[in-house]
Design a protein around this motif. Structure first.
Motif, PDB file in Angstrom:
ATOM      1  N   THR A  14      79.234  16.378  30.268  1.00 30.86           N
ATOM      2  CA  THR A  14      80.744  17.619  28.751  1.00 30.86           C
ATOM      3  C   THR A  14      81.242  16.336  28.556  1.00 30.86           C
ATOM      4  O   THR A  14      82.667  16.641  27.986  1.00 30.86           O
ATOM      5  N   LEU A  15      81.895  15.694  30.664  1.00 30.39           N
ATOM      6  CA  LEU A  15      83.187  14.795  30.496  1.00 30.39           C
ATOM      7  C   LEU A  15      82.781  14.084  29.659  1.00 30.39           C
ATOM      8  O   LEU A  15      83.479  13.290  29.167  1.00 30.39           O
ATOM      9  N   ILE A  16      81.463  13.035  29.620  1.00 28.90           N
ATOM     10  CA  ILE A  16      81.261  12.220  28.512  1.00 28.90           C
ATOM     11  C   ILE A  16      81.399  12.220  27.092  1.00 28.90           C
ATOM     12  O   ILE A  16      82.010  11.654  26.568  1.00 28.90           O
ATOM     13  N   ALA A  17      80.893  13.528  26.792  1.00 35.28           N
ATOM     14  CA  ALA A  17      80.759  14.144  25.619  1.00 35.28           C
ATOM     15  C   ALA A  17      82.718  14.218  25.296  1.00 35.28           C
ATOM     16  O   ALA A  17      83.027  13.906  24.168  1.00 35.28           O
ATOM     17  N   LEU A  31      84.633  12.364  22.481  1.00 30.83           N
ATOM     18  CA  LEU A  31      84.919  13.251  21.479  1.00 30.83           C
ATOM     19  C   LEU A  31      86.606  12.906  21.383  1.00 30.83           C
ATOM     20  O   LEU A  31      86.929  12.298  20.360  1.00 30.83           O
ATOM     21  N   TYR A  32      87.268  12.247  22.723  1.00 31.47           N
ATOM     22  CA  TYR A  32      88.363  11.714  22.448  1.00 31.47           C
ATOM     23  C   TYR A  32      88.540  10.881  21.713  1.00 31.47           C
ATOM     24  O   TYR A  32      89.634  10.713  21.407  1.00 31.47           O
ATOM     25  N   TRP A  33      87.659   9.601  22.266  1.00 32.07           N
ATOM     26  CA  TRP A  33      88.032   8.412  21.729  1.00 32.07           C
ATOM     27  C   TRP A  33      88.422   8.214  20.241  1.00 32.07           C
ATOM     28  O   TRP A  33      88.146   7.666  19.732  1.00 32.07           O
ATOM     29  N   ARG A  82      90.694   7.046  17.768  1.00 32.88           N
ATOM     30  CA  ARG A  82      90.240   6.106  16.342  1.00 32.88           C
ATOM     31  C   ARG A  82      90.240   6.966  15.244  1.00 32.88           C
ATOM     32  O   ARG A  82      91.322   6.025  14.823  1.00 32.88           O
ATOM     33  N   TYR A  83      90.181   7.672  14.371  1.00 34.04           N
ATOM     34  CA  TYR A  83      90.078   8.190  13.929  1.00 34.04           C
ATOM     35  C   TYR A  83      90.363   9.263  13.363  1.00 34.04           C
ATOM     36  O   TYR A  83      91.232   9.293  11.912  1.00 34.04           O
ATOM     37  N   ALA A  84      90.839  10.408  13.976  1.00 33.62           N
ATOM     38  CA  ALA A  84      91.631  11.230  13.125  1.00 33.62           C
ATOM     39  C   ALA A  84      92.917  11.176  14.198  1.00 33.62           C
ATOM     40  O   ALA A  84      93.887  11.727  13.537  1.00 33.62           O
TER      41      ALA A  84
END
Length: 162
Positions: free
Chosen positions: A11-14, A18-20, A24-26
């Motif tokens: 969950t932490l990796i996901a 997701l944060y990265w 980067r994109y949002a």
């Protein structure tokens, strides 16, 4: 409660992925849009401030223009009053001089008529005097003739008696 570390790690990796990805994109374009929006709002506020300052300056200019117009109107009114009073004085002066001229003409005309009347009266008095004198002379001549006739008659009477 039982914690599974694998699921927490996954969950932490996901979450980190997701944060990265979001960063980067949002988040980048989102923060860019928000920054542009902030700059636009700041720019509009500055423009509104400048417009308000220009409006205040324009109002001040209009106040000064209105004050100047009132002063000019007052000056025009005062000048009109002065011109009117000068014209009134001029008209009164002209009327007085015209009245004096007419009065002088009337006095001269009255004097002329008086002199004519006096001359006519003198002429009439002269004629009357001549007529009176001629009547007196005629009467004296008649009296002289009457006296002569009396004297002749007396002489005839005296001569006829003698």
């Amino acid at each position: 409660m039982h914690l599974e570390w694998t699921s927490i790690v996954l969950t932490l990796i996901a979450f980190l992925i997701l944060y990265w990805l979001l960063t980067r994109y949002a988040f980048g374009p989102l923060f860019s849009v928000m920054e542009k929006r902030r700059e636009l709002v700041t720019q509009q506020m500055n423009e509104a401030k400048q417009t308000r300052e220009q409006a205040a300056a324009y109002v001040e200019e209009q106040k000064q223009a209105l004050q100047q117009a009132r002063k000019e109107a007052y000056d025009i009114i005062e000048q009109s009053k002065q011109t009117g009073s000068k014209q009134a004085e001029q008209i009164i002066g002209e009327a007085r001089s015209e009245a004096d001229r007419l009065k002088g003409e009337a006095v001269r005309e009255i004097e002329s008529e008086r002199n004519k009347a006096i001359a006519a009266l003198r002429s009439e008095v002269g004629k009357a005097s001549v007529q009176i004198a001629s009547k007196l002379i005629q009467k004296e001549i008649k009296e002289d003739q009457v006296q002569e006739e009396l004297v002749d008659q007396y002489l005839k009477e005296v001569g006829g008696r003698a």
